[in-house]
Design an enzyme around this catalytic site. Structure first.
Site, PDB file in Angstrom:
ATOM      1  N   LYS A   1      -6.933   2.970   2.189  1.00  0.00           N
ATOM      2  CA  LYS A   1      -7.466   4.283   1.831  1.00  0.00           C
ATOM      3  C   LYS A   1      -7.525   4.474   0.321  1.00  0.00           C
ATOM      4  CE  LYS A   1      -8.878   8.506   2.502  1.00  0.00           C
ATOM      5  NZ  LYS A   1     -10.269   8.741   2.944  1.00  0.00           N
TER       6      LYS A   1
ATOM      7  N   CYS B   1       0.786  -1.195   0.000  1.00  0.00           N
ATOM      8  CA  CYS B   1       0.000   0.000   0.000  1.00  0.00           C
ATOM      9  C   CYS B   1       0.838   1.273   0.000  1.00  0.00           C
ATOM     10  CB  CYS B   1      -0.914  -0.021   1.209  1.00  0.00           C
ATOM     11  SG  CYS B   1      -2.298   1.052   1.063  1.00  0.00           S
TER      12      CYS B   1
END
EC number: 2.6.1.16
Length: 610
Positions: free
Chosen positions: A605, A2
């Site tokens: 996110k 990520c």
């Protein structure tokens, strides 16, 4: 995926790398790691399952030194969360971190195994490390080895490669996963998000699709997909340095809920006057494009999809232009028909959502008259690749569950709808003024709505021990119910569903009992009486009702129906306004349950993989 951070400097970089990872924690992750090499080619790799703090403690204990390094937070896509699957991965002297998904990794794995390579992890990333190690045997440089490697990869990647035998440089490649390079004085950096680097530089360059860059302390050399050296724009960032600070708030999500009045003011600034929308402020050539639009196609994911669904009602009711909204991951695999003079609008907080980006690229081949994005991150892929962009100015959003990005998207969409209707002569001056005045009033109204926090906190105790919740709305408040249900399931882990209230009798009524909370969004509009009938359907079957109702709506509560009275606001902006209590409800239910509000399990996110 990520998060990625890299640095080439004269000073020790371990602290910079770890701090960069801290700033990317909001993206979600399950493990973290660093690899640092010093000028004598001594390499230290440390990986940990769990929080960045555990990695930081290990780095401090090991007294890691070295001026060149790479770091990563991992959100599992191939292989379970574990230390052995954490990045960086190694092959001989090569260390690699990677965001994305290598779709042909199984074929490459078999090829590499036939060459004698042994795999330690279950990840697709390890194939990159072995491929680079193989290519470096015959290549003239690490740069050439990486260029040869990426030509063999299918899928999305933002990958960074370090060779312990050449500690003066790192090489980074990008296709479908964002990489930004930060420029210092006698030192240079890279990351997957500029927020990771704001404490060390304000000057950034975004790599384009297919770019490969070689980074040293003194120079950044960028090469396009054909291998030609190219120049990319370097821009100064005005992003907030302290965006990663919660301040007085318990969580980033709570902070961002309270930042919405300011975020809305910033989003509207310069785009509306006292009584009109400034069409030219929406984007380059916006007036000319909007005057020709006959159809709008919105493509988005998650919360942004819910914003698009809300705006569909506005496009058709206010501007008189037909509008379709589609989930990006469905749109890109459907054989759709492009309508004449159709405007494509992509919605994304990050501007890097993989499915939305892929949908934009597909749409460019399908004859849309123009592609517009409504986005919160300047310089992101969606912004760079769209014909024009309408920035939301929400500021950095850290919490995984989106709040201020959603409400600012809605405000931007309402301004766009008004400009579209204005350009096509479909709304009067009086109507335009009414919309603009409603927008101007909204920040103050939301500030007032936030004062209901204690009442909603008390209400949240009724939900904390429940396993299911139903949300109902009609018209543009159906997507608001959808967004409310998404927020509750994201951060409290309570199963929640949203329905158009008129659909109750077509199935969902079977779920109603005394253990099923039913939340109703009930503004005072022309669908109110219909909605009241739906409420009575739930009431007659013993359902537990929570009605967020306009003060003029005329609901009367009892032991099975709690009324949360909302001040009357304009029908035009009511959908944005009613979002606020829904966010607060989800937040306090999660708080009572003790879940990780800002980093809910299994979620990231910015979803930069398909």
């Amino acid at each position: 995926m990520c998060g990625i951070v890299g640095a080439v400097a004269q000073r020790d970089v371990a602290e910079i790398l770890v701090e960069g990872l801290r700033r990317l924690e909001y993206r979600g992750y399950d493990s973290a790691g660093v690899a640092v090499v010093d000028s004598q080619s001594n390499l230290t790799r440390i990986r940990r399952l769990g929080k960045v703090q555990e990695l930081a403690d290990a780095v401090d204990q090991a007294e890691v030194v070295g001026g060149t390094g790479i770091a990563h937070t991992r959100w599992a896509t191939h292989g379970e969360p574990s230390e052995i699957n954490a990045h960086p991965h190694q092959s001989g002297d090569i260390s690699v971190v990677h965001n994305g998904i290598i779709e042909n990794h199984e074929t490459l794995r078999e090829l590499l195994q036939s060459r004698g390579y042994v795999f330690e992890s279950q990840t697709d990333t390890e194939v990159i490390a072995h491929l680079v190690e193989w290519e470096l045997r015959t290549a003239a440089s690490l740069l050439e080895a990486v260029q040869k490697t990426v030509k063999q990869l299918e899928g999305a990647y933002g990958t960074v490669v370090l060779d312990r035998n050449d500690p003066s440089r790192i090489v980074v490649a990008r296709s479908g996963s964002p990489i930004v390079i930060g420029f210092g004085v006698g030192e240079n950096f890279l990351a997957s998000d500029q927020l990771a680097l704001l404490n060390v530089t304000r000057r950034f360059m975004y790599l384009e699709e297919g770019d490969v860059a070689e980074i040293t302390r003194r120079e950044v050399a960028v090469y396009d997909a054909s291998g030609e050296r190219v120049e990319r724009e370097i821009a100064e960032s005005n992003a907030e340095h302290d965006a990663g600070d919660k301040g007085q708030y318990r969580h980033f999500m709570q902070k961002e809920i309270y930042e919405q009045p300011t975020a809305l003011i910033n989003t509207m600034e310069g785009r509306i006057t006292a009584d009109s929308v400034v069409t030219e402020a929406i984007g380059v050539n916006a007036a000319e494009i909007l005057s020709k639009v006959e159809h709008v196609q919105i493509v988005a994911c998650g919360t942004s999809y819910n914003a698009g669904m809300t705006a569909r009602y506005w496009f058709e009711d206010i501007a008189g232009v037909s509008c379709d909204v589609e989930i990006a991951s469905e749109f890109r695999y459907r054989k759709f028909v492009t309508r004449p003079n159709s405007l494509l609008i992509t919605l994304s907080q990050s501007g890097e959502t993989a499915d939305t980006l892929a949908a934009l690229r597909l749409a460019k081949e399908k004859g849309y008259m123009a592609a517009m994005t409504i986005c919160n991150v300047a310089g992101s892929s969606l912004v760079r690749e769209s014909d024009f962009a309408f920035m939301t100015r929400a500021g950095v959003e850290i919490g995984v569950a989106s709040t201020k990005a959603f409400t600012t998207q809605l405000a931007a969409l309402l301004m766009l709808v008004t400009a579209l209707g204005k350009q096509q002569g479909r709304i009067s001056k009086e109507k335009e003024k009414e919309i603009v005045e409603a927008l101007h009033a909204l920040p103050k109204q939301i500030n007032a709505a936030l004062s209901f926090e204690k009442d909603i906190e008390a209400l949240a105790t009724d939900f904390a021990d429940k396993h299911h919740t139903l949300f109902l709305g009609r018209g543009e408040f159906y997507p608001i119910a959808m967004e409310a249900s998404l927020k509750l399931k994201e951060i409290s882990y309570i199963h929640a569903e949203a329905y158009a209230a008129g659909e109750l009798k077509h199935g969902p009524l079977a779920l109603i009992d005394a253990d099923m909370p039913v939340v109703v969004v009930a503004p005072s509009n022309d669908l109110l009486e219909k909605l009241k009938s739906n409420v009575e359907e739930v009431r007659a079957r013993g359902g537990l009702l929570y009605v967020f109702a306009d003060a003029d709506a005329g609901f009367e509560g009892d032991e099975t129906m709690k009324i949360i009275t909302m001040p009357h606001v304009s029908e035009i902006t009511a959908a944005i306004y009613y979002t606020i209590p829904m966010q607060l409800l989800s937040y306090y239910v999660a708080l009572i349950k003790g879940t990780d509000v800002d980093q809910p399990r299994n979620l990231a996110k910015a979803v930069t993989v398909e």
